[in-house]
Structure formats: C-alpha cells, structure tokens
Design a protein around this motif. Structure first.
Motif, PDB file in Angstrom:
ATOM      1  N   ARG A   1       7.849  -1.674  -4.186  1.00 30.37           N
ATOM      2  CA  ARG A   1       7.877  -0.793  -3.019  1.00 30.37           C
ATOM      3  C   ARG A   1       8.598  -1.457  -1.847  1.00 30.37           C
ATOM      4  NH1 ARG A   1       1.707   1.800  -3.226  1.00 30.37           N
ATOM      5  NH2 ARG A   1       1.939   2.676  -5.344  1.00 30.37           N
ATOM      6  N   PRO A   2       9.192  -0.664  -0.965  1.00 28.78           N
ATOM      7  CA  PRO A   2       9.932  -1.241   0.172  1.00 28.78           C
ATOM      8  C   PRO A   2       9.037  -2.102   1.058  1.00 28.78           C
ATOM      9  CG  PRO A   2      10.481   1.083  -0.108  1.00 28.78           C
ATOM     10  CD  PRO A   2       9.322   0.805  -1.009  1.00 28.78           C
ATOM     11  N   LEU A   3       9.461  -3.320   1.284  1.00 28.25           N
ATOM     12  CA  LEU A   3       8.671  -4.278   2.047  1.00 28.25           C
ATOM     13  C   LEU A   3       9.080  -4.347   3.509  1.00 28.25           C
ATOM     14  CD1 LEU A   3       8.873  -7.210  -0.536  1.00 28.25           C
ATOM     15  CD2 LEU A   3       7.037  -5.513  -0.305  1.00 28.25           C
ATOM     16  N   PHE A   4      10.384  -4.221   3.759  1.00 23.78           N
ATOM     17  CA  PHE A   4      10.908  -4.481   5.088  1.00 23.78           C
ATOM     18  C   PHE A   4      11.755  -3.316   5.583  1.00 23.78           C
ATOM     19  CE2 PHE A   4      10.943  -8.553   2.682  1.00 23.78           C
ATOM     20  CZ  PHE A   4       9.840  -9.120   3.283  1.00 23.78           C
ATOM     21  N   TYR A   5      11.742  -3.152   6.895  1.00 23.21           N
ATOM     22  CA  TYR A   5      12.660  -2.187   7.511  1.00 23.21           C
ATOM     23  C   TYR A   5      14.081  -2.725   7.401  1.00 23.21           C
ATOM     24  CZ  TYR A   5      15.326   0.269  11.049  1.00 23.21           C
ATOM     25  OH  TYR A   5      16.298   0.983  11.684  1.00 23.21           O
TER      26      TYR A   5
ATOM     27  N   PRO B   1       0.768  -1.252   0.000  1.00 26.78           N
ATOM     28  CA  PRO B   1       0.000   0.000   0.000  1.00 26.78           C
ATOM     29  C   PRO B   1       0.796   1.298   0.000  1.00 26.78           C
ATOM     30  CG  PRO B   1       0.005  -0.973   2.194  1.00 26.78           C
ATOM     31  CD  PRO B   1       0.695  -1.945   1.297  1.00 26.78           C
ATOM     32  N   HIS B   2       1.995   1.290   0.566  1.00 24.99           N
ATOM     33  CA  HIS B   2       2.653   2.572   0.836  1.00 24.99           C
ATOM     34  C   HIS B   2       3.971   2.742   0.069  1.00 24.99           C
ATOM     35  CE1 HIS B   2      -0.301   3.202   3.916  1.00 24.99           C
ATOM     36  NE2 HIS B   2       0.066   2.119   4.564  1.00 24.99           N
ATOM     37  N   VAL B   3       4.220   3.964  -0.362  1.00 24.74           N
ATOM     38  CA  VAL B   3       5.482   4.337  -1.017  1.00 24.74           C
ATOM     39  C   VAL B   3       6.469   4.896  -0.006  1.00 24.74           C
ATOM     40  CG1 VAL B   3       6.554   5.910  -2.670  1.00 24.74           C
ATOM     41  CG2 VAL B   3       4.410   4.753  -3.260  1.00 24.74           C
TER      42      VAL B   3
END
Length: 209
Positions: free
Chosen positions: A170-174, A79-81
């Motif tokens: 999009r970035p999945l993980f910290y 969901p997030h960029v």
C-alpha cells in the motif's frame, strides 16, 4: 453568469458544497471510484477537477496518507488503501489516464496527430496533460469523453484490488504527481511490484483508449 454574479452566487462554490459528502466516504472503494469519476467529468467541462476537490478531499486523504507513513515508521501494518498517492496509479499521464493515448497518437496515420503526440509526450511522462485535454481536444468532446472517464474508473478497480488483497504494498508516502509514472509508483510504496501494477494499468488504459 452576470446574473449569478449580481446575486452574489458562485457556481464553483455551490458545486464544492454539493461535493462535500465525498469527504465522509473515507478509505473505501466507493470513495476511490466516485472521486475518480467526478474529477474526470469536471475536466470534460473545462473545470480543473483536482483543484476544485482539493479543499474537500485532500485534507482527509492526506491525513490517511500520514497514518500510513506513521505505521510504516513504527513497523505496523499499513492501514489504508485509499490515500493521496493511490491516485498516482489511477491517472497515469494525468486525468483520464492519457499516457497511453499520447503513445497511440505517435502511431497515428494522420501527420497532424503524430506531431501532436510528439509535442505532448514529455509533459505526459510527468503526468501533465492539459495540452492533451484542451489541445486534442478531449474537453467537450462526446466521443473521447467515454474513454477519458472509463479508463481511470477501470484502473481504480485494479488498483484497489491489488492493494486491498496485498498483491502490491500500500502507498506509504505522499509523492507528487509530477514525478514520472513507474518512478512515483516505487517511491510511494517502496515495492517493486508497484511498478508492475503501474505498467499493467497503463496497458489496460491503452486498451480502453
């Protein structure tokens, strides 16, 4: 400073209060650019930008990061960029996107600058650039301040565009910022195209510097 202390006033606390609205901008291009610019400008006056903003924006964007991870785990659209790991692509080498600057120093005709470049290369690869900011110096330097702020703002534009349009996952993980560029890009997204974006961003930052 003594007068402020006697009055029980804290400039850092006042600045943090003034920046609190940043946390309300959420997952937006405006948020990415503003946070990037403010962090960079704080470094220029000797203030650790990420540390100051951590209490304000980190909880918000870490929560968005967790939502991305949860969506991935449940095979749902990401969901997030703008999440914590998005900034890995904005700051290659650390604040100011200084990794290409260090590489440029290695090619300097000035022996002292070449030596400085070699001394700061290893930390830069792990996105640690306090030696560059305060040793070159960039802080309080009106000339180097321009690319120091401009380069990551430009990279925030390329990064947001690539993620928003689906050109890169999009970035999945910290992912900790101390993991080297390219490696952290892949770990955060599990997308090989993220490595290409990281390389492109380094090249663009190099052109700005």
């Amino acid at each position: 400073a003594c007068a402020l202390f006697a009055l029980g006033l804290s400039p850092a606390s006042g600045l943090a209060t003034a920046l609190e609205p940043l946390a309300t901008l959420g997952d937006s291009f405006v948020a990415l650019v503003l946070i990037t610019a403010i962090e960079s400008m704080l470094w220029l006056v000797g203030i650790h930008g990420p540390a100051l903003l951590a209490a304000i924006v980190f909880p918000v964007y870490l929560q968005l990061q967790v939502q991305n991870s949860d969506a991935f785990a449940h095979h749902q659209p990401i969901p997030h960029v703008v999440v914590v790991s998005t900034f890995l692509f904005v700051f290659p080498g650390g604040a100011g996107a200084t990794l290409p600057l260090v590489v440029l120093l290695l090619r300097s005709r000035v022996r002292r600058l070449r030596a400085f470049g070699f001394a700061t290369l290893a930390p830069a690869l792990f996105n640690i650039n306090e030696p560059v900011i305060f040793g070159l110096p960039i802080a309080y330097n009106p000339v180097l301040a321009v690319p120091f702020v401009l380069a990551p703002i430009v990279l925030s534009c390329t990064t947001f565009t690539a993620f928003a349009l689906g050109w890169v996952g999009r970035p999945l993980f910290y992912t900790p910022s101390t993991i080297p560029t390219l490696v952290n890009a892949f770990i955060a997204t599990l997308d090989w195209r993220a490595c290409l974006l990281a390389v492109l961003n380094v090249a663009i930052a190099g052109a700005v510097w």
